[in-house]
Design a protein around this motif. Structure first.
Motif, PDB file in Angstrom:
ATOM      1  N   PHE A 184       0.747  -1.320  -0.097  1.00 18.63           N
ATOM      2  CA  PHE A 184       0.098   0.001   0.071  1.00 18.63           C
ATOM      3  C   PHE A 184       0.798   1.252  -0.093  1.00 18.63           C
ATOM      4  N   GLY A 185       0.096   2.483  -0.292  1.00 20.51           N
ATOM      5  CA  GLY A 185       1.004   3.706  -0.399  1.00 20.51           C
ATOM      6  C   GLY A 185       0.852   4.373   0.826  1.00 20.51           C
ATOM      7  N   ILE A 186       1.724   4.949   1.117  1.00 17.55           N
ATOM      8  CA  ILE A 186       1.917   5.944   2.323  1.00 17.55           C
ATOM      9  C   ILE A 186       2.429   7.323   1.791  1.00 17.55           C
ATOM     10  N   GLY A 187       2.396   8.156   2.909  1.00  9.45           N
ATOM     11  CA  GLY A 187       2.822   9.724   2.742  1.00  9.45           C
ATOM     12  C   GLY A 187       4.239   9.639   3.218  1.00  9.45           C
ATOM     13  N   THR A 188       4.794  11.118   3.087  1.00 10.77           N
ATOM     14  CA  THR A 188       6.086  11.196   3.378  1.00 10.77           C
ATOM     15  C   THR A 188       6.588  10.892   5.024  1.00 10.77           C
ATOM     16  N   SER A 189       5.566  11.300   5.798  1.00  9.05           N
ATOM     17  CA  SER A 189       5.751  11.042   7.412  1.00  9.05           C
ATOM     18  C   SER A 189       6.115   9.696   7.510  1.00  9.05           C
ATOM     19  N   GLU A 190       5.174   8.779   7.019  1.00  7.16           N
ATOM     20  CA  GLU A 190       5.371   7.144   6.980  1.00  7.16           C
ATOM     21  C   GLU A 190       6.533   6.864   6.408  1.00  7.16           C
ATOM     22  N   VAL A 191       6.913   7.386   5.174  1.00  4.21           N
ATOM     23  CA  VAL A 191       8.008   6.897   4.502  1.00  4.21           C
ATOM     24  C   VAL A 191       9.251   7.297   5.372  1.00  4.21           C
ATOM     25  N   GLU A 192       9.265   8.239   6.363  1.00  3.08           N
ATOM     26  CA  GLU A 192      10.264   8.320   7.107  1.00  3.08           C
ATOM     27  C   GLU A 192      10.177   7.344   8.512  1.00  3.08           C
ATOM     28  N   HIS A 193       9.000   7.150   8.669  1.00  2.00           N
ATOM     29  CA  HIS A 193       8.861   6.408   9.893  1.00  2.00           C
ATOM     30  C   HIS A 193       9.240   4.683   9.735  1.00  2.00           C
ATOM     31  N   VAL A 194       9.219   4.317   8.339  1.00  6.65           N
ATOM     32  CA  VAL A 194       9.534   3.140   7.943  1.00  6.65           C
ATOM     33  C   VAL A 194      11.138   3.174   7.570  1.00  6.65           C
ATOM     34  N   LEU A 195      11.596   4.359   7.076  1.00  4.13           N
ATOM     35  CA  LEU A 195      13.089   4.275   6.866  1.00  4.13           C
ATOM     36  C   LEU A 195      13.587   4.265   8.158  1.00  4.13           C
ATOM     37  N   ALA A 196      13.111   4.670   9.463  1.00  5.98           N
ATOM     38  CA  ALA A 196      13.694   4.825  10.727  1.00  5.98           C
ATOM     39  C   ALA A 196      13.581   3.487  11.554  1.00  5.98           C
ATOM     40  N   THR A 197      12.321   2.810  11.196  1.00  6.92           N
ATOM     41  CA  THR A 197      11.870   1.692  12.124  1.00  6.92           C
ATOM     42  C   THR A 197      11.399   0.296  11.232  1.00  6.92           C
ATOM     43  N   GLN A 198      11.530   0.293   9.902  1.00  7.90           N
ATOM     44  CA  GLN A 198      11.096  -0.663   9.185  1.00  7.90           C
ATOM     45  C   GLN A 198       9.743  -1.175   9.595  1.00  7.90           C
ATOM     46  N   THR A 199       9.020  -0.474  10.309  1.00  7.13           N
ATOM     47  CA  THR A 199       7.670  -0.688  10.650  1.00  7.13           C
ATOM     48  C   THR A 199       6.713   0.217  10.619  1.00  7.13           C
ATOM     49  N   LEU A 200       5.476  -0.037  10.494  1.00 10.06           N
ATOM     50  CA  LEU A 200       4.215   1.040  10.421  1.00 10.06           C
ATOM     51  C   LEU A 200       3.339   0.524  11.413  1.00 10.06           C
ATOM     52  N   PRO A 201       2.703   1.699  12.087  1.00  9.87           N
ATOM     53  CA  PRO A 201       1.676   1.263  13.013  1.00  9.87           C
ATOM     54  C   PRO A 201       0.402   1.591  12.185  1.00  9.87           C
ATOM     55  N   ALA A 202      -0.485   0.501  12.155  1.00 10.40           N
ATOM     56  CA  ALA A 202      -1.682   0.486  11.419  1.00 10.40           C
ATOM     57  C   ALA A 202      -2.712  -0.360  11.772  1.00 10.40           C
ATOM     58  N   TYR A 203      -3.978   0.084  11.568  1.00 12.37           N
ATOM     59  CA  TYR A 203      -5.039  -0.992  11.841  1.00 12.37           C
ATOM     60  C   TYR A 203      -5.559  -1.764  10.618  1.00 12.37           C
ATOM     61  N   ARG A 204      -5.831  -2.952  10.987  1.00  7.13           N
ATOM     62  CA  ARG A 204      -6.130  -3.717   9.731  1.00  7.13           C
ATOM     63  C   ARG A 204      -7.383  -3.443   9.206  1.00  7.13           C
ATOM     64  N   PRO A 205      -7.334  -3.001   7.829  1.00  2.13           N
ATOM     65  CA  PRO A 205      -8.649  -2.757   7.086  1.00  2.13           C
ATOM     66  C   PRO A 205      -9.581  -3.830   7.168  1.00  2.13           C
ATOM     67  N   LYS A 206     -10.715  -3.437   6.800  1.00  2.00           N
ATOM     68  CA  LYS A 206     -11.828  -4.830   6.452  1.00  2.00           C
ATOM     69  C   LYS A 206     -11.360  -5.287   5.149  1.00  2.00           C
ATOM     70  N   THR A 207     -11.898  -6.745   5.102  1.00  2.00           N
ATOM     71  CA  THR A 207     -11.840  -7.234   4.006  1.00  2.00           C
ATOM     72  C   THR A 207     -13.014  -7.251   2.826  1.00  2.00           C
ATOM     73  N   MET A 208     -12.609  -7.290   1.551  1.00  2.03           N
ATOM     74  CA  MET A 208     -13.479  -7.301   0.574  1.00  2.03           C
ATOM     75  C   MET A 208     -12.997  -8.191  -0.438  1.00  2.03           C
ATOM     76  N   ALA A 209     -13.988  -8.923  -0.918  1.00  4.33           N
ATOM     77  CA  ALA A 209     -13.954  -9.871  -1.978  1.00  4.33           C
ATOM     78  C   ALA A 209     -14.557  -9.578  -3.368  1.00  4.33           C
ATOM     79  N   ILE A 210     -13.764  -9.355  -4.316  1.00  2.00           N
ATOM     80  CA  ILE A 210     -14.289  -9.056  -5.705  1.00  2.00           C
ATOM     81  C   ILE A 210     -14.442 -10.366  -6.285  1.00  2.00           C
ATOM     82  N   GLU A 211     -15.419 -11.081  -6.628  1.00  2.00           N
ATOM     83  CA  GLU A 211     -15.619 -12.122  -7.326  1.00  2.00           C
ATOM     84  C   GLU A 211     -15.994 -12.045  -8.543  1.00  2.00           C
ATOM     85  N   VAL A 212     -14.965 -12.320  -9.476  1.00  4.26           N
ATOM     86  CA  VAL A 212     -15.167 -11.965 -11.072  1.00  4.26           C
ATOM     87  C   VAL A 212     -15.378 -13.317 -11.560  1.00  4.26           C
ATOM     88  N   LYS A 213     -16.826 -13.528 -11.803  1.00  2.00           N
ATOM     89  CA  LYS A 213     -17.434 -15.027 -12.307  1.00  2.00           C
ATOM     90  C   LYS A 213     -17.135 -15.056 -13.882  1.00  2.00           C
TER      91      LYS A 213
END
Ligand code: SF4
Lengths: 462, 195
Positions: free
Chosen positions: A140-169
């Motif tokens: 997933f895409g992140i903003g510059t503050s989060e880029v800095e966060h990942v550079l510094a810690t190799q982690t991100l604090p995040a809530y797990r999004p909900k899940t959606m299935a797109i079923e292409v029959k």
């Protein structure tokens, strides 16, 4: 109860979980480009922090680079690219600069090197990072503050999004592509339809797609508002990866494949939302408005704003028609185009160029036509197959790799009022140049349009 | 990041939906390598139209933007947040936001407030009728108050706490450096390295 693919990958990456706080998620791969990283590196410097895992970080130059040979003429663009070079050297990050054989659009090079693998977490300061989900990871895409966060810690604090299935029959009809499919999906669920979700694309039509096609679909998940899009890995995924520079080898390959095979949604898992699409009813699709949800079958007409019941959608449609210079009721195949752009992280891979070349073979273009490979490697492969000769013979321009007219940060732009058929991902006002008008299409429709000068399905070429 | 507790100010009604980040700040503005000076790029294309709402002097000094739904969709550019803040906005109110934009905002202390469409409409009408209308956005009470009405809004406890205290995420995460190191030692050996 079983788990979805997204839940499995997420759980595998939780570093720390505490009541009332977001999960702390480990990031397996961090992709960097020149536009969204300078302020992040500055932040590190100011705080005296190193890059925690340069060995999980890779940088490239893509957004600003000219697609004709030579140095960057715009001094501001050049300064940004030079800043990336300086930062990469100072912090020990691998960089593929302009002219390097590994250079290219950030979302094209990760898969190409085999750095994008199933089950990984991948981030980049760029919303189309969702592309990498095609291999069955969470990207997933992140903003510059989060880029800095990942550079510094190799982690991100995040809530797990909900899940959606797109079923292409069912199966996509002949001549209908991954791009048509994702444009149709976005038109159905809307630009906010995926908001707050990780989407898993499933079903027969998805399984039948090549990795390139899967990347096209996942790439545009963000245009439906989704945080990420993903597709469970299978033999198509494994055979794409096998032998790539960063893919595991020997015994490690066998172990990896064994694990990758567990990366699928359990039969008894429950998604928060399920959307069904009937692939068999789809036809080539095109956008008529100024957001990617404003699309319609190419065989239809420009819709009238009054067709939209919701007043907000109605006024958005009115505004879009005015900006696009279109009249309701006009057949989309009567819309004349000035420029055709084939490229971007959505459709700038070898398969896309082959599709365009197949149509342009032995024909002449009537519009300005830019063919921009997504990476240097794609360019070299295309040239090895002689595709560049087909393009040049047809009168199209064969360019160097980069983002190019996808966002017009380099000199490749539309003039005010100019209209394009573009294989990129955003038809926002001014995206391809101030006052420019963009119709999003597949590479096949783009090529056919270049031949006639009007939005055209390949099947309608004589 | 500056702390955000409560803010009272006047507002600009932006009657548009799908305000993507390319509109908030066009790509030509993204070439800067500094973090300042982005206010000039805010809605740069739209501001060329004299009738665009931000050009109306009645709204000078406003610090709250009340927009149509799907504000901040599209590109992940945090420059959109910087541009809004540097122009003087502290709060954006809309019925729905792009996910990445909302994340970026809370990292920078620009408060994105989700209110139901009817509440947004009420606020826009009130501000259009009287641009001096003051709106109070109270993060500690999770409430927006204006024109004698009050609407509560949702925000998760953690983000709210971080904003109220003005805390820097990286510093918070680095408190768990041991947990990160533990996790790293257990990663699968075949996972790719760039170097
Ligand atoms: S090709 Fe377009 S969408 Fe993809 S990374 Fe470049 S600018 Fe962004």
């Amino acid at each position: 109860m079983g788990r979805t693919l997204a839940e499995k990958v997420w759980e595998q990456h939780v570093v720390r979980r505490a009541e009332g706080e977001p999960d702390l998620l480990f990031i397996d791969l961090h992709l960097i480009h020149e536009v969204t990283s300078p302020q992040a590196f500055d932040g590190l410097r100011m705080a005296g922090r190193p890059v925690r895992r340069p060995d999980l970080t890779i940088a490239t130059e893509d957004h600003n680079v000219p697609t004709v040979r030579g140095p960057i003429s715009d001094p501001v663009s050049r300064a940004q690219v030079e800043t990336l070079r300086k930062n990469a050297a100072e912090f020990g990050v691998r960089l593929h600069p302009m002219g390097d054989a590994g250079q290219g659009v950030v979302h094209i090079i990760g898969p190409q090197f085999g750095l994008t693998q199933p089950g990984m977490t991948i981030v980049c300061g760029d919303s189309h990072t969702s592309t990498h989900g095609a291999f069955g990871g969470i990207a997933f895409g992140i903003g510059t503050s989060e880029v800095e966060h990942v550079l510094a810690t190799q982690t991100l604090p995040a809530y797990r999004p909900k899940t959606m299935a797109i079923e292409v029959k069912g199966a996509l009809p002949y001549g209908v592509t991954a791009k048509d499919l994702i444009l149709a999906i976005i038109a159905q669920i809307g630009t906010g339809g995926g908001q707050g979700y990780i989407v898993e694309y499933r079903g027969e039509a998805i399984r039948a797609l090549s990795m390139e096609g899967r990347m096209t679909v996942c790439n545009m998940s963000i245009e439906a508002g989704a945080r990420a899009g993903m597709i469970a890995p299978d033999e198509t995924t494994f055979s794409y990866l096998k032998g790539r520079p960063h893919a595991p080898e020997g015994e490690a390959w066998d172990q990896a494949v064994e694990y990758w095979k567990t990366l699928r949604t359990d039969d008894d898992a429950v998604f928060d939302r399920v959307v069904e699409i009937d692939a068999a009813t789809l036809t080539p699709f095109v956008t008529w408005g100024t957001n990617p949800g404003q699309g319609a079958p190419l065989s239809s007409v420009v819709p009238a704003p009054e067709q939209f019941g919701d007043p907000i959608e109605r006024s958005a449609a009115e505004r879009a028609l005015e900006y696009m210079g279109l009249t309701a009721g006009t057949r989309l195949t009567d819309v004349e185009v000035d420029t055709v752009f084939v490229g971007s992280c959505t459709n700038g891979r070898l398969e896309d160029l082959r599709a365009a070349a197949e149509i342009l073979q032995g024909r002449q273009v009537r519009t300005r036509t830019l063919i921009v490979p997504g990476s240097m490697m794609v360019k070299l492969q295309a040239e090895a197959e002689g595709l560049h000769e087909v393009f040049k013979a047809a009168g199209a321009e064969w360019r160097e790799a980069g983002c190019s007219m996808c966002l017009g940060m380099n000199p490749d732009t539309l003039a005010p009022g100019e209209r394009s058929a573009s294989t990129s991902n955003r038809n926002f006002e001014g995206r391809q140049g101030k006052g420019g008008r963009t119709h999003l299409v597949s590479p096949q429709v783009a090529a056919a349009t270049a031949v006639t000068g009007k939005l055209t399905a390949p099947a309608d070429l004589v | 990041m500056d702390a955000f507790v409560t803010h009272t100010g006047t507002a600009v009604p932006l009657r548009r939906s799908n305000v993507d980040t390319d509109q908030i700040i066009p790509a030509v503005w993204l070439k800067q390598v500094s973090r300042t000076g982005f206010e000039k790029g805010l809605f740069a294309a739209w501001r060329e139209d004299p009738s665009f709402v931000l050009n109306d002097p009645a709204y000078d000094g406003a610090s709250i933007l009340v927009s149509g739904p799907d504000f901040g969709t599209g590109s992940s550019r945090e420059h959109a947040v910087w541009a809004l803040q540097q122009y003087g906005f502290r709060v954006v109110i809309a019925a729905r936001f792009g996910d990445i934009f909302r994340n970026n905002s809370t990292k920078m202390g620009l408060l994105p407030v989700v209110l139901p469409p009817e509440a947004v409409e009420t606020l826009q009408k009130a501000v259009e009728a009287d641009p001096a209308t003051e709106i109070t956005v109270d993060l500690s009470e999770r409430e927006v108050r204006a024109v004698g009405e009050a609407w509560s809004f949702e925000i998760d406890d953690y983000t709210r706490w971080r904003l109220l205290e003005g805390l820097d995420d990286i510093g918070l995460t680095l408190r768990h450096a041991d947990a990160i190191a533990d996790y790293e030692s257990g990663r699968q050996p075949w996972l790719p390295k760039t170097a």
